[in-house]
Design a protein around this motif. Structure first.
Motif, PDB file in Angstrom:
ATOM      1  N   ALA A  80       0.819  -1.212   0.000  1.00 17.13           N
ATOM      2  CA  ALA A  80       0.000   0.000   0.000  1.00 17.13           C
ATOM      3  C   ALA A  80       0.859   1.271   0.000  1.00 17.13           C
ATOM      4  O   ALA A  80       0.372   2.339  -0.348  1.00 17.13           O
ATOM      5  CB  ALA A  80      -0.930   0.000   1.212  1.00 17.13           C
ATOM      6  N   HIS A  81       2.110   1.147   0.384  1.00 16.00           N
ATOM      7  CA  HIS A  81       3.004   2.307   0.452  1.00 16.00           C
ATOM      8  C   HIS A  81       3.940   2.386  -0.751  1.00 16.00           C
ATOM      9  O   HIS A  81       4.823   3.239  -0.780  1.00 16.00           O
ATOM     10  CB  HIS A  81       3.844   2.277   1.730  1.00 16.00           C
ATOM     11  N   SER A  82       3.760   1.516  -1.721  1.00 12.84           N
ATOM     12  CA  SER A  82       4.658   1.556  -2.872  1.00 12.84           C
ATOM     13  C   SER A  82       4.454   2.861  -3.640  1.00 12.84           C
ATOM     14  O   SER A  82       3.335   3.306  -3.848  1.00 12.84           O
ATOM     15  CB  SER A  82       4.433   0.351  -3.784  1.00 12.84           C
ATOM     16  N   GLY A  83       5.540   3.478  -3.999  1.00 12.01           N
ATOM     17  CA  GLY A  83       5.484   4.727  -4.749  1.00 12.01           C
ATOM     18  C   GLY A  83       5.444   5.967  -3.878  1.00 12.01           C
ATOM     19  O   GLY A  83       5.673   7.059  -4.366  1.00 12.01           O
ATOM     20  N   GLN A  84       5.143   5.822  -2.600  1.00  7.60           N
ATOM     21  CA  GLN A  84       5.142   6.973  -1.705  1.00  7.60           C
ATOM     22  C   GLN A  84       5.364   6.512  -0.273  1.00  7.60           C
ATOM     23  O   GLN A  84       5.094   5.365   0.064  1.00  7.60           O
ATOM     24  CB  GLN A  84       3.836   7.756  -1.805  1.00  7.60           C
ATOM     25  N   LEU A  85       5.855   7.409   0.525  1.00  5.47           N
ATOM     26  CA  LEU A  85       6.068   7.095   1.934  1.00  5.47           C
ATOM     27  C   LEU A  85       4.802   7.390   2.723  1.00  5.47           C
ATOM     28  O   LEU A  85       4.061   8.324   2.408  1.00  5.47           O
ATOM     29  CB  LEU A  85       7.220   7.929   2.501  1.00  5.47           C
ATOM     30  N   CYS A  86       4.569   6.603   3.755  1.00  8.91           N
ATOM     31  CA  CYS A  86       3.460   6.873   4.653  1.00  8.91           C
ATOM     32  C   CYS A  86       3.769   8.154   5.437  1.00  8.91           C
ATOM     33  O   CYS A  86       4.919   8.623   5.438  1.00  8.91           O
ATOM     34  CB  CYS A  86       3.250   5.699   5.607  1.00  8.91           C
ATOM     35  N   PRO A  87       2.780   8.741   6.090  1.00  9.47           N
ATOM     36  CA  PRO A  87       3.028   9.986   6.827  1.00  9.47           C
ATOM     37  C   PRO A  87       4.162   9.873   7.856  1.00  9.47           C
ATOM     38  O   PRO A  87       4.958  10.802   8.000  1.00  9.47           O
ATOM     39  CB  PRO A  87       1.687  10.278   7.499  1.00  9.47           C
ATOM     40  N   LEU A  88       4.269   8.763   8.540  1.00 11.99           N
ATOM     41  CA  LEU A  88       5.333   8.578   9.532  1.00 11.99           C
ATOM     42  C   LEU A  88       6.712   8.627   8.871  1.00 11.99           C
ATOM     43  O   LEU A  88       7.581   9.402   9.262  1.00 11.99           O
ATOM     44  CB  LEU A  88       5.169   7.251  10.278  1.00 11.99           C
ATOM     45  N   HIS A  89       6.899   7.810   7.860  1.00 15.04           N
ATOM     46  CA  HIS A  89       8.215   7.730   7.229  1.00 15.04           C
ATOM     47  C   HIS A  89       8.541   8.978   6.415  1.00 15.04           C
ATOM     48  O   HIS A  89       9.696   9.377   6.311  1.00 15.04           O
ATOM     49  CB  HIS A  89       8.340   6.448   6.398  1.00 15.04           C
ATOM     50  N   ARG A  90       7.527   9.639   5.859  1.00 17.30           N
ATOM     51  CA  ARG A  90       7.751  10.900   5.173  1.00 17.30           C
ATOM     52  C   ARG A  90       8.257  11.946   6.173  1.00 17.30           C
ATOM     53  O   ARG A  90       9.206  12.670   5.907  1.00 17.30           O
ATOM     54  CB  ARG A  90       6.470  11.378   4.479  1.00 17.30           C
ATOM     55  N   ARG A  91       7.647  11.999   7.357  1.00 10.44           N
ATOM     56  CA  ARG A  91       8.069  12.962   8.379  1.00 10.44           C
ATOM     57  C   ARG A  91       9.471  12.628   8.887  1.00 10.44           C
ATOM     58  O   ARG A  91      10.290  13.530   9.069  1.00 10.44           O
ATOM     59  CB  ARG A  91       7.060  12.957   9.536  1.00 10.44           C
ATOM     60  N   LEU A  92       9.762  11.375   9.081  1.00 10.37           N
ATOM     61  CA  LEU A  92      11.108  10.983   9.509  1.00 10.37           C
ATOM     62  C   LEU A  92      12.147  11.373   8.457  1.00 10.37           C
ATOM     63  O   LEU A  92      13.213  11.892   8.788  1.00 10.37           O
ATOM     64  CB  LEU A  92      11.174   9.481   9.789  1.00 10.37           C
ATOM     65  N   ASP A  93      11.828  11.152   7.192  1.00 10.15           N
ATOM     66  CA  ASP A  93      12.761  11.522   6.131  1.00 10.15           C
ATOM     67  C   ASP A  93      12.931  13.035   6.050  1.00 10.15           C
ATOM     68  O   ASP A  93      14.031  13.525   5.779  1.00 10.15           O
ATOM     69  CB  ASP A  93      12.310  10.958   4.780  1.00 10.15           C
ATOM     70  N   GLN A  94      11.872  13.780   6.292  1.00  8.58           N
ATOM     71  CA  GLN A  94      11.987  15.238   6.310  1.00  8.58           C
ATOM     72  C   GLN A  94      12.928  15.694   7.428  1.00  8.58           C
ATOM     73  O   GLN A  94      13.720  16.623   7.236  1.00  8.58           O
ATOM     74  CB  GLN A  94      10.611  15.887   6.481  1.00  8.58           C
ATOM     75  N   ALA A  95      12.850  15.033   8.571  1.00 12.63           N
ATOM     76  CA  ALA A  95      13.750  15.367   9.685  1.00 12.63           C
ATOM     77  C   ALA A  95      15.196  15.047   9.317  1.00 12.63           C
ATOM     78  O   ALA A  95      16.110  15.828   9.601  1.00 12.63           O
ATOM     79  CB  ALA A  95      13.333  14.615  10.947  1.00 12.63           C
ATOM     80  N   ILE A  96      15.407  13.921   8.676  1.00 13.14           N
ATOM     81  CA  ILE A  96      16.750  13.550   8.236  1.00 13.14           C
ATOM     82  C   ILE A  96      17.277  14.576   7.237  1.00 13.14           C
ATOM     83  O   ILE A  96      18.437  14.986   7.288  1.00 13.14           O
ATOM     84  CB  ILE A  96      16.761  12.125   7.630  1.00 13.14           C
ATOM     85  N   ALA A  97      16.415  15.017   6.328  1.00 15.47           N
ATOM     86  CA  ALA A  97      16.812  16.025   5.338  1.00 15.47           C
ATOM     87  C   ALA A  97      17.219  17.327   6.036  1.00 15.47           C
ATOM     88  O   ALA A  97      18.185  17.981   5.618  1.00 15.47           O
ATOM     89  CB  ALA A  97      15.672  16.281   4.356  1.00 15.47           C
ATOM     90  N   MET A  98      16.496  17.709   7.077  1.00 11.08           N
ATOM     91  CA  MET A  98      16.846  18.932   7.813  1.00 11.08           C
ATOM     92  C   MET A  98      18.200  18.781   8.497  1.00 11.08           C
ATOM     93  O   MET A  98      19.008  19.716   8.496  1.00 11.08           O
ATOM     94  CB  MET A  98      15.749  19.267   8.829  1.00 11.08           C
ATOM     95  N   ILE A  99      18.463  17.618   9.052  1.00 10.85           N
ATOM     96  CA  ILE A  99      19.761  17.363   9.694  1.00 10.85           C
ATOM     97  C   ILE A  99      20.871  17.458   8.655  1.00 10.85           C
ATOM     98  O   ILE A  99      21.907  18.087   8.889  1.00 10.85           O
ATOM     99  CB  ILE A  99      19.758  15.991  10.397  1.00 10.85           C
ATOM    100  N   GLU A 100      20.657  16.842   7.501  1.00 12.24           N
ATOM    101  CA  GLU A 100      21.655  16.936   6.433  1.00 12.24           C
ATOM    102  C   GLU A 100      21.933  18.380   6.054  1.00 12.24           C
ATOM    103  O   GLU A 100      23.075  18.779   5.862  1.00 12.24           O
ATOM    104  CB  GLU A 100      21.192  16.162   5.188  1.00 12.24           C
ATOM    105  N   THR A 101      20.895  19.178   5.950  1.00 10.14           N
ATOM    106  CA  THR A 101      21.047  20.584   5.576  1.00 10.14           C
ATOM    107  C   THR A 101      21.861  21.341   6.622  1.00 10.14           C
ATOM    108  O   THR A 101      22.768  22.108   6.278  1.00 10.14           O
ATOM    109  CB  THR A 101      19.668  21.246   5.385  1.00 10.14           C
TER     110      THR A 101
END
Length: 159
Positions: free
Chosen positions: A96-117
Motif C-alpha cells: 500500500a506504500h509503494s510509490g510513496q512514503l506513509c506519513p510517519l516515514h515521510r516525516r522521519l525523512d523530512q527530519a533527516i533532510a533537515m539534519i543533512e542541511t
C-alpha cells in the motif's frame, strides 16, 4: 543519534583543524581527543579513503586535512565514516506504500533532510575557537572534552 564513530571522526577533524600546519599520526591525535588509538586508526583510514584527509606514510608522515576547515563540512565528515541514510521507500515494504512514503516515514525523512542541511551548511571552521559556534572554547582545550552526544556532560581525561 550519531554513532561513536561519527563523534570520534569529528573530534579528530576539529583537533587537526586547530593544528593545520603539522601532519599528525593517529596516535598523536588519539591522546588529546580521548579516542582509542586503534579505533582512531580505522576512522582515519575511512576519512582518507573518502578524501577528507590526506595521509602520508613514513618519517614525518601522518594525516592532514585535504582542504581548509572553511571548505570542509560536518556532513562530509559524517558521510565519510557513517553515512546518514535517507528513507526512499517503505521500510516495512508494504504494498500500500509503494510509490510513496506513509506519513510517519515521510516525516522521519523530512527530519533527516533537515539534519543533512544543517550539517551541509556547517563547516569545520565554525567549530573552532573564534568560529561561528556558540562557544569560544575549543573542543579539546586543556585536555577537557565536551562530547557531542553526552548531553552537555564533560568527560575529563584521567590524570
Amino acid at each position: 543519534m550519531f554513532s561513536r564513530t561519527v563523534e570520534y571522526a569529528l573530534r579528530a577533524i576539529v583537533w587537526m583543524a586547530m593544528r593545520p600546519d603539522a601532519a599528525q599520526t593517529a596516535r598523536e591525535i588519539a591522546g588529546p581527543t580521548q579516542v582509542p588509538a586503534g579505533y582512531l586508526s580505522k576512522v582515519m583510514q575511512s576519512l582518507a579513503e573518502a578524501g577528507v584527509v590526506d595521509s602520508q606514510r613514513g618519517l614525518g608522515g601522518g594525516f592532514r586535512l585535504s582542504k581548509p576547515p572553511a571548505k570542509l563540512t560536518v556532513l562530509e565528515v559524517i558521510q565519510a565514516v557513517d553515512p546518514i541514510e535517507r528513507i526512499a521507500s517503505c521500510p516495512l515494504q508494504l504494498q500500500a506504500h509503494s510509490g510513496q512514503l506513509c506519513p510517519l516515514h515521510r516525516r522521519l525523512d523530512q527530519a533527516i533532510a533537515m539534519i543533512e542541511t544543517v550539517f551541509r551548511d556547517c563547516t569545520i571552521s565554525a567549530l573552532l575557537p573564534g568560529g561561528s559556534g556558540a562557544t569560544a572554547v575549543p573542543l579539546c582545550a586543556d585536555q577537557k572534552l565536551v562530547a557531542l552526544g553526552s548531553g552537555g556532560r564533560k568527560a575529563r581525561r584521567k590524570k
